[in-house]
Structures are given as structure tokens and as C-alpha cells.
Design an enzyme around this catalytic site. Structure first.
Site, PDB file in Angstrom:
ATOM      1  N   LYS A  99       0.774  -1.075  -0.024  1.00 43.53           N
ATOM      2  CA  LYS A  99       0.037  -0.108   0.034  1.00 43.53           C
ATOM      3  C   LYS A  99       0.885   1.255   0.003  1.00 43.53           C
ATOM      4  O   LYS A  99       0.423   2.048  -0.367  1.00 43.53           O
ATOM      5  CB  LYS A  99      -0.915   0.087   1.220  1.00 43.53           C
ATOM      6  N   ARG A 100       2.073   1.197   0.558  1.00 51.18           N
ATOM      7  CA  ARG A 100       2.852   2.318   0.771  1.00 51.18           C
ATOM      8  C   ARG A 100       3.338   2.861  -0.572  1.00 51.18           C
ATOM      9  O   ARG A 100       4.001   3.857  -0.811  1.00 51.18           O
ATOM     10  CB  ARG A 100       3.867   2.224   1.803  1.00 51.18           C
TER      11      ARG A 100
END
Length: 510
Positions: free
Chosen positions: A268-269
RNA sequence: GGCCCCAUCGUCUAGAGGCCUAGGACGCCGCCCUCUCAAGGCGGAGACAGGGAUUCGAAUUCCCUUGGGGCUACCA
């Protein structure tokens, strides 16, 4: 050719939005199915009630539909071999588990979950750390041996009387080896000793991934399992299950994983990683599909831009590469730009309008004809639809625009600039009524000629005035599309601002 | 740690023993065009991880090292 028709499946676990990695797996399955005139099955693996959420199933459908990857059988459309939601297949899982128990291939295990064990562990011991290595204690910790296979019936009943529910554990002969003949990786051998007796059914009766996948794949007559490489290490367990059940396993193809710029599994980052995010950013599904298709696969030769039909035509498992691929946003952006350039203006305009209408405050100048003209100027300068909307913000409103500080500093910092702007204003005011791009151009070039100055001296301040920016599409077209009224109004606004600034400046220097 | 997978420009890849002084694309740099930005045109820098072996010949085969990744749950 092959006597058995190809059947493949995409089996996402709806614990989140569809990830680009998952989308790529879906795409490869879809390409393989369509290329071979086979069947593409969608199965939802929702057996992990702790992480599963219903809304995500919808999200997966939506993402797949957006990418135009259609399925032939699935939870929503049914099919002969359903149900296609794993949690609705409990009866079959239980039945097969019983069969395995009866045959002795699996045994009841009363050990409790590893989580419990660890919790218990932590409260006691630790700190014997390093030095116990070399003893078989270390080995035991690495691969705990479950002794439940030797439990007597009496012990089992007494355990059960105490309320301990057993899990089902697969008996694995540690001496043997399991061979996976993978379509992309070739012959891979796993020593069974490193696999260990593994759990197939939890003590609460829930089936575990490796078990449920085998039962369902077999029941759905899946011929080829195409999935991410992270599943390669699971494959021997599944093969053991097929063997114990006396079923013929499907063919496996483990496709390379997608990594981020840090060479880690995409997370997600790493900016946008979910399909719906790309949709929201105004990427085109065909572009994403093209890009994803080339991540781990190549048609050979030098082609980059491929239509769906071309990919489908040429896709083979054999030409899938083995090494992981890094998700390169810059290349995706370029590719999307190419698709944007090729998109019919009408369609692009529709997308822009849709995006504009989704805004919190909807701009006042988004009639289709106008947007079409705007888009004709911007469509080859933007990487995404969202960028068109942002870059062209000054087109979608009639009001004044706030000039960007850098643009002001670059082109409007001198008294001369204001002078030029005044002259431009006058020239534009007298341009022919149609005010089309050549009219504007003639007005400005004529002005330049008359005054003996370079056209650029007029153009730059004008650009800042009407767009508020230092960069834009060709200024003549911009002015024409904006219309004389808006252009003059914005010039006046800048002029006013400039003289005000000048007054303040004089004030200061005094 | 153990098991497994992988290894060509920064990135995606072509390459299946001689066609390779390694090709393309993205990105990057320069020039041209030009009202800025794009687009377009032209040009440039840029890789076979290292070491052995096989072979007349290796990016392509084998081994080792190194590096990266994955798995190692009563998650999927």
C-alpha cells in the site's frame, strides 16, 4: 489439439480492493483462457472470516469489469460447477476431509493453534537464545513435530471430553520428495521433510487454503492453475493432497511476482496499487491491461503497444518470464498517454466531464462541445484524464484565475510586461468577431510587426493572464476557446493586480 | 535459520551456442522545430553480477560464489 478443454480460474480473496498484482494474475488467466478458447472461472475465496468483507467482493467484480476481463462462471452469474463462493462449499470440503480421515491420510490433531503455543512460550522461557543450536532442540523448534498421529482412541475421547476440538493434519512422509513440474519454472523438487505434517482443516471445522483450493479446483475441473510465484511453495502440499485423494492434479504455472521500486512485494505504501485507484486517477483500462500484460510476459520482438486482441492472440505460458518485475509507474504513465492520444475526442471529453462532475464543486463550463475543444488541445500533453482536468482548470470556469507565483515572476515582473499586456488587450478587442485561433494569431502577430517587437513578448504575459500559468497549449487556440469576453476579463484582472503590486512596490521603496 | 525461485542497460524486456562490436521501449541527456509545455524529428550515455567448466565458439549449457525475492500460520 488438446483433448480436454482448458479451464482456468482466478480465485481472489476479498480482503481488500483488487491489487494490480491480482489484476495481472487475472489478466494472464483470462488471456490464457481466451487464447485457448477455454473457460475463465471466477471463484471467491472467502473462507477467512476474520479478514473477509462483503464489499470487497463487489470491488473485485467492479475492477475486473472495468478492466474488461469477463468471466464465464462465477458467483454472480453461476455456472454448472458452482457454487463459486468458497464458503458455500463447506459441505463438499467436509465430505472430502472425512474421506481423507477415513483413509488415514490425515489425522486428528489436538495441539491447538501455533498462536496459542507462542503465547504460552513467551510467558516462560526465552533467553536461552543462541547456544542451544546444534542440539536437536533447535531442530524441533524449527519444525515442531506433532505427536497426535500416535494418539490412541481413548486419549482422543478424553481430550474431546475436555472440550478440545481437533484440527485435521495431513500425514507427510518426511523421507520422500515432491516434484512440481511447473509450466514456467520447469522441474522443481521439494524435500517433504521441510514441509511437515500440515493442517488442512482448522479445529473450528474451517478448511484451510491449500485444502479448499484443491477440492474446489478439482470439482471445478480446473486444468491449469496460473497464479503468483508466492504460491510455488504451497504447491507440493496441494500435490500431496491430490495424491492422497487419487485425483489428477492440474498443470501449474507460477508467474513472477510484481515488485515495487524497493524490490519488495508491492504494498500500500507504494503509491497507487489498487485497480480502483488507477480508475479514479483517470487511467484507461486498455493502457493498464497493456502495461500489466507486459509485466512478466513479452510477445517477443520489439512491440510495446498491443491491443487486447493482439495479446490474446499471442499469449502463451511458455513466453512468460521467470524473474520478478518492478512496477514502473513512469512507463505506465507513458503508455496511458499513448492511449489517451489515440482515444476519440468524444470519448475523452466524456471521461473528463465525468471526472469534473464528480468534483465537490462542479465547474460552470463543462458543456460537451466546449470540453471537446479543450480536450483536443490537452489530450497529448497529459498522462491521465485527471491531469487534463487539472491542467485545464482555467478552461472549465468563466471566472478569473489566480496567477501562479512562478509564472508571475517569470513573465510579468517588469513594467514592460504590463505595457505589452495592455497592447495585447487592445489588439484582441479589435480582432474579428469569430475570434478563432487564426484571428487571435493575426491580431498578435500584427501587433508585433507594428511595434517591431517579438511576438513572444506579448504572448508570455498573455498566457499568464488567461491561464494563470507559465505553460499551456498554443496560446492562440487557448484564447479562441476561452472566448474574447473571458480573455479580456482575465487580462483586465491581471492588469489591475499588476498595477496594484506596482503601487505597493513604490510605496515600499519610498 | 531452513526450503524454494530468480539474475541482460536505472526500469520493462528481445535474445532459445556463431546473425551480438547485445536489439527495442520507458526514463535520462543534447540538438532541431517553436509563443511556453507537449507532440514530432535526429543524436547520445547506458547492461549480459563475479569466478570456474564444457565448446573451435557462450548473454545463451553446467557448477560455485554473490545478490535479490518468495515461502516457512489452525491467512489466502
Amino acid at each position: 489439439m488438446g483433448s480436454t478443454p482448458v479451464r482456468v480460474r482466478f480465485a481472489p480473496s476479498p480482503t481488500g480492493f483488487l491489487h494490480v498484482g491480482g489484476a495481472r494474475t487475472a489478466l494472464f488467466n483470462w488471456l490464457f483462457a481466451r487464447h485457448n478458447k477455454g473457460t475463465f472461472v471466477l471463484r471467491v475465496e472467502d473462507t477467512d472470516s476474520a479478514r473477509y468483507a462483503d464489499e470487497y467482493v463487489e470491488a473485485v467484480y467492479r475492477a475486473l469489469r472495468w478492466l474488461k476481463l469477463d468471466w464465464d462462471e462465477g458467483p454472480d452469474i453461476g455456472g454448472a460447477l458452482g457454487p463459486y463462493r468458497q464458503r458455500e462449499r463447506g459441505a463438499m470440503h467436509r465430505e472430502v476431509a472425512q474421506k481423507l480421515l477415513a483413509s488415514g491420510a490425515v489425522y486428528e490433531c489436538y495441539c491447538g493453534s501455533k498462536k496459542d503455543e507462542e503465547a504460552a512460550d513467551e510467558s516462560e522461557n526465552d533467553d536461552d537464545s543462541s547456544e542451544s543450536a546444534g542440539t536437536d532442540g533447535a531442530i524441533e523448534r524449527a519444525k515442531p513435530v506433532c505427536r497426535c498421529s500416535a494418539l490412541s482412541d481413548a486419549e482422543k475421547t478424553s481430550l474431546r471430553a475436555k472440550g478440545v476440538q481437533p484440527a485435521l493434519r495431513m500425514r507427510v512422509d518426511p523421507q520422500r520428495a515432491v516434484i512440481v513440474d511447473d509450466l514456467v519454472r520447469g522441474h522443481v523438487e521439494f524435500p517433504a521433510g521441510t514441509i511437515g505434517d500440515f493442517v488442512i482443516v482448522k479445529s473450528d471445522g474451517g478448511p484451510l487454503y491449500n485444502f479448499a483450493a484443491v477440492v474446489d479446483d478439482h470439482a471445478m475441473r480446473i486444468t491449469h492453475v496460473i497464479r503468483g510465484e508466492e504460491h510455488l511453495a504451497n504447491t507440493p502440499k496441494q500435490l500431496l493432497l491430490y495424491e492422497a485423494l487419487g485425483w489428477e492434479p492440474p498443470l501449474f504455472a507460477h508467474i513472477p511476482i510484481i515488485l515495487n521500486e524497493q524490490r519488495r512485494k508491492l504494498s500500500k505504501r507504494d503509491g497507487a496499487t489498487f485497480v480502483n485507484e488507477y480508475e479514479a486517477l483517470g487511467f484507461l483500462p486498455d493502457a493498464l491491461v497493456n502495461f500489466l500484460g507486459l509485466l512478466g510476459w513479452s510477445p517477443g520482438g520489439n512491440r510495446e503497444l498491443l491491443t487486447r486482441a493482439q495479446m490474446l492472440d499471442e499469449f502463451t505460458i511458455e513466453s512468460v518470464v521467470k524473474h520478478p518485475a518492478i512496477f514502473d509507474h513512469a512507463k505506465l504513465a507513458w503508455m496511458n498517454k499513448e492511449y489517451l492520444k489515440a482515444l476519440p475526442l468524444d470519448e475523452l471529453a466524456e471521461r473528463v466531464i465525468a471526472l469534473l462532475e464528480g468534483r465537490a464543486s462542479i465547474p460552470d463550463r463543462i458543456d460537451p462541445e466546449h470540453v471537446r475543444r479543450v480536450v483536443s488541445l490537452l489530450h497529448e500533453r497529459a498522462y491521465t484524464v485527471a491531469e487534463i482536468v487539472d491542467q485545464g482548470a482555467y478552461f472549465f470556469t468563466r471566472g478569473a484565475v489566480a496567477p501562479a507565483p512562478d509564472a508571475l515572476a517569470k513573465y510579468c515582473s517588469t513594467p514592460e510586461a504590463a505595457e505589452r499586456l495592455k497592447e495585447v488587450r487592445a489588439a484582441l478587442a479589435e480582432a474579428p468577431p469569430d475570434f478563432d485561433a487564426p484571428d487571435v494569431e493575426n491580431a498578435i502577430r500584427g501587433l508585433a510587426q507594428r511595434t517591431g517587437r517579438k511576438a513572444a513578448e506579448f504572448i508570455h504575459p498573455l498566457r499568464v493572464a488567461v491561464t494563470g500559468q507559465a505553460v499551456s497549449p498554443g496560446i492562440f487556440e487557448v484564447c479562441s476557446i476561452l472566448g474574447r469576453e473571458v480573455a479580456l476579463e482575465r487580462i483586465d484582472a491581471l492588469l489591475a493586480r499588476l498595477s496594484e503590486q506596482r503601487a505597493v512596490g513604490l510605496e515600499r521603496s519610498r
